[in-house]
Write a protein that holds these residues in place. Structure first.
Motif, PDB file in Angstrom:
ATOM      1  N   ILE A 293       2.137 -10.711 -15.757  1.00  0.00           N
ATOM      2  CA  ILE A 293       1.669 -10.193 -17.052  1.00  0.00           C
ATOM      3  C   ILE A 293       0.293 -10.736 -17.388  1.00  0.00           C
ATOM      4  O   ILE A 293      -0.602  -9.990 -17.785  1.00  0.00           O
TER       5      ILE A 293
ATOM      6  N   SER B 186       8.191   1.802 -12.868  1.00  0.00           N
ATOM      7  CA  SER B 186       8.378   0.374 -12.714  1.00  0.00           C
ATOM      8  C   SER B 186       9.569  -0.109 -13.546  1.00  0.00           C
ATOM      9  O   SER B 186      10.392  -0.910 -13.086  1.00  0.00           O
ATOM     10  N   GLU B 187       9.671   0.436 -14.746  1.00  0.00           N
ATOM     11  CA  GLU B 187      10.767   0.070 -15.634  1.00  0.00           C
ATOM     12  C   GLU B 187      12.123   0.486 -15.035  1.00  0.00           C
ATOM     13  O   GLU B 187      13.100  -0.246 -15.129  1.00  0.00           O
TER      14      GLU B 187
ATOM     15  N   ARG C 169      -2.504  -8.964 -15.564  1.00  0.00           N
ATOM     16  CA  ARG C 169      -2.811  -7.631 -16.097  1.00  0.00           C
ATOM     17  C   ARG C 169      -3.501  -7.743 -17.451  1.00  0.00           C
ATOM     18  O   ARG C 169      -4.453  -7.015 -17.732  1.00  0.00           O
ATOM     19  N   ASP C 170      -3.041  -8.696 -18.274  1.00  0.00           N
ATOM     20  CA  ASP C 170      -3.691  -8.914 -19.580  1.00  0.00           C
ATOM     21  C   ASP C 170      -5.153  -9.313 -19.380  1.00  0.00           C
ATOM     22  O   ASP C 170      -6.046  -8.812 -20.060  1.00  0.00           O
TER      23      ASP C 170
ATOM     24  N   LEU D 106       2.223   1.935  -3.292  1.00  0.00           N
ATOM     25  CA  LEU D 106       1.213   2.465  -4.216  1.00  0.00           C
ATOM     26  C   LEU D 106       0.898   3.933  -3.941  1.00  0.00           C
ATOM     27  O   LEU D 106       0.774   4.728  -4.871  1.00  0.00           O
TER      28      LEU D 106
ATOM     29  N   ARG E  21       3.524   5.483 -14.253  1.00  0.00           N
ATOM     30  CA  ARG E  21       3.748   4.298 -13.418  1.00  0.00           C
ATOM     31  C   ARG E  21       4.645   3.308 -14.163  1.00  0.00           C
ATOM     32  O   ARG E  21       5.524   2.681 -13.580  1.00  0.00           O
ATOM     33  N   GLU E  22       4.410   3.189 -15.464  1.00  0.00           N
ATOM     34  CA  GLU E  22       5.189   2.237 -16.258  1.00  0.00           C
ATOM     35  C   GLU E  22       6.668   2.618 -16.284  1.00  0.00           C
ATOM     36  O   GLU E  22       7.534   1.758 -16.157  1.00  0.00           O
TER      37      GLU E  22
ATOM     38  N   ARG F  19     -16.478  -6.350 -20.667  1.00  0.00           N
ATOM     39  CA  ARG F  19     -17.599  -5.716 -19.947  1.00  0.00           C
ATOM     40  C   ARG F  19     -18.043  -4.425 -20.640  1.00  0.00           C
ATOM     41  O   ARG F  19     -19.235  -4.152 -20.747  1.00  0.00           O
TER      42      ARG F  19
ATOM     43  N   ALA G 135      -7.075  -8.738 -16.825  1.00  0.00           N
ATOM     44  CA  ALA G 135      -7.866  -7.615 -16.295  1.00  0.00           C
ATOM     45  C   ALA G 135      -8.279  -6.687 -17.431  1.00  0.00           C
ATOM     46  O   ALA G 135      -9.430  -6.250 -17.513  1.00  0.00           O
ATOM     47  N   ARG G 136      -7.350  -6.412 -18.322  1.00  0.00           N
ATOM     48  CA  ARG G 136      -7.662  -5.528 -19.455  1.00  0.00           C
ATOM     49  C   ARG G 136      -8.696  -6.178 -20.372  1.00  0.00           C
ATOM     50  O   ARG G 136      -9.633  -5.524 -20.818  1.00  0.00           O
TER      51      ARG G 136
ATOM     52  N   GLY H  86       0.829  -1.209   0.000  1.00  0.00           N
ATOM     53  CA  GLY H  86       0.000   0.000   0.000  1.00  0.00           C
ATOM     54  C   GLY H  86       0.861   1.256   0.000  1.00  0.00           C
ATOM     55  O   GLY H  86       0.612   2.180  -0.778  1.00  0.00           O
TER      56      GLY H  86
ATOM     57  N   PHE I 250     -10.921  -8.426 -19.596  1.00  0.00           N
ATOM     58  CA  PHE I 250     -12.195  -8.476 -18.894  1.00  0.00           C
ATOM     59  C   PHE I 250     -12.883  -7.111 -18.933  1.00  0.00           C
ATOM     60  O   PHE I 250     -14.087  -7.004 -19.200  1.00  0.00           O
ATOM     61  N   ALA I 251     -12.086  -6.057 -18.715  1.00  0.00           N
ATOM     62  CA  ALA I 251     -12.635  -4.695 -18.758  1.00  0.00           C
ATOM     63  C   ALA I 251     -13.183  -4.405 -20.158  1.00  0.00           C
ATOM     64  O   ALA I 251     -14.272  -3.835 -20.309  1.00  0.00           O
TER      65      ALA I 251
ATOM     66  N   GLU J 139       7.096  -9.513 -11.810  1.00  0.00           N
ATOM     67  CA  GLU J 139       6.581  -8.683 -12.904  1.00  0.00           C
ATOM     68  C   GLU J 139       6.196  -9.574 -14.089  1.00  0.00           C
ATOM     69  O   GLU J 139       5.109  -9.449 -14.647  1.00  0.00           O
TER      70      GLU J 139
END
Lengths: 333, 95
Positions: A308, A112-113, A311-312, A95, A108-109, A321, A314-315, A92, A317-318, A304
């Motif tokens: 992947i 992280s990179e 995250r894939d 984040l 953010r990317e 929907r 989640a995208r 947390g 699914f979004a 990381e």
């Protein structure tokens, strides 16, 4: 501290700032006004903060590893639940801090990179191994204790989003330190073997914790400007001294010895004085050659990579929907 | 990074019934539902609230800090909008 690497040289070109705006900005800092994301700020202020906040965030993220090492071997369900909560807090904190850094115009990317490529640093302390259960006590009591020392003044940092993140973090961090002290206390009043384990943990963590505050003041390169801009309120040595003065009596209470034969109370200054800190060790660990640097980075990269698909998914699914909602809206027309 | 970026959301929490939602921070999520779940995990680990709002950051219209003086100066010059501007004799009692 968590942003120790700030004390290394910033190699970016210096941008000549508009003197009028710079003067106005510095007046705001002096007046303890908070700087917000869309306000004008000198390029060096923005860069310093991005580096400091992201190093701090990376430290929280990497900091989950030494503790994660003990989740499955915590001595009781109570200890295990506490440890899990603490690790969740570290995530947390990472984040909150990444979000604060992003308000300065970095994605953010990118952040992280920078961590994964090794370009960005994190605190040297998380490159030490947690060998026994007592290390969970020492990490909470000493490492989080040192972190709190550093973070309380950051709650008044001139940059609004960072200050606000730090307020949240400090509230949560206090549980971390107390649970660590409780572990140490339990071990210290336990069997001879348990007490020895607590002492061994203190022996191994004491010096690295003193190094958390960063190089001595005369070797620190960023302090002056950071102080003027109210990013930093106390020097590395001042904070280190506060920490030492707070910890020595606590160690005594536990009946443990600080591993420093030269430690003595200076009647004149009213402070505890330690022996010399081995700064070559600090530089070595920060440069990548500590006990666990490679392992920490390997685990982070692995996490990381293995994430992947999540995250894939989640995208995907979004997107599914969203498409369904759109189809339903069209059908309803 | 070759991966697509995820949208940024702002998170607002109502600390308890009767209080208004307050901005607490931001997070990345793929859609509104996931943003709500994430907000619960990231911002309410210690009973911080009873209700969460999330909204995509790019949907928020905000005033420009540069216009601050122009926008908010009138509130300073119209002091008669405040009750303390008026003289009420002490004998009148509390009003």
């Amino acid at each position: 501290m968590y942003a120790q690497a700030l004390d290394q040289k910033d190699r970016s070109p210096v941008i000549a700032e508009d003197p009028v705006r710079l003067e106005r900005f510095e007046a705001r800092c002096t007046a303890e006004d908070k700087i917000e994301p869309k306000d004008w700020m000198p390029d060096a202020y923005r860069r310093t903060l991005i580096r400091q906040i992201s190093q701090h965030a990376h430290s929280e993220i990497i900091g989950m590893q030494p503790e994660g090492n003990w989740v499955t071997r915590a001595p009781s369900l109570r200890r295990k639940s506490i440890l899990l909560s603490k690790i969740q807090d570290e995530a947390g904190h990472g984040l909150y801090l990444y979000s604060a850094a992003e308000t300065l115009g970095v994605s953010r990317e990118e952040l992280s990179e920078q961590l994964l490529s090794g370009k960005a640093k994190y605190s040297s302390i998380f490159n030490y191994s947690t060998l026994t259960w007592a290390d969970m006590g020492a990490v909470g009591w000493l490492v989080d204790g040192a972190a709190i020392m550093n973070q309380i003044p950051l709650c008044r940092c001139s940059y609004g989003p960072y200050a606000r993140a730090m307020i949240r973090i400090c509230k949560e961090e206090s549980f971390h330190q107390r649970q660590g002290f409780e572990i140490m206390h339990t071990l210290a009043k336990g069997t001879v073997a348990q007490k020895a384990m607590a002492q061994d943990a203190l022996n191994r963590w004491w010096w690295p914790c003193l190094m958390m505050f960063g190089p001595p003041d005369q070797a620190s390169q960023h302090s002056d400007t950071s102080m003027r801009w109210k990013i930093k309120r106390f020097s590395n040595d001042e904070l280190r001294q506060k920490f030492i003065d707070a910890m020595v009596p606590q160690a005594r209470f536990l009946g443990l010895d600080i591993p420093d034969p030269e430690l003595r109370f200076n009647e004149e200054s009213g402070h505890w004085q330690t022996g010399a800190i081995d700064w070559s060790e600090f530089r070595r660990v920060l440069a990548g050659d500590g006990p666990c640097n490679r392992q920490r980075m390997r685990v982070r990269r692995q996490a990381e990579d293995e994430g992947i698909w999540v995250r894939d998914a989640a995208r995907a699914f979004a997107a599914k929907r969203a498409a369904r909602r759109q189809a339903a809206a069209i059908a309803a027309e | 990074m070759s991966e697509a970026t995820t949208p940024l959301y702002e998170v607002f929490i109502r600390p308890k019934a009767g209080l208004s939602h307050k901005h607490v921070g931001s997070l990345h999520a793929c859609d509104d539902d996931m943003a709500l779940h994430m907000a619960r995990d990231v911002y309410t680990r210690r009973a911080e609230g009873v209700s969460i709002w999330v909204v995509r950051s790019d949907l928020i219209a905000a005033s420009d800090p540069v216009d601050k003086d122009m926008l908010f100066e009138p509130t300073a010059s119209k002091i008669y909008r405040h009750p303390t501007f008026y003289d009420v004799p002490d004998d009148v009692g509390h009003m």
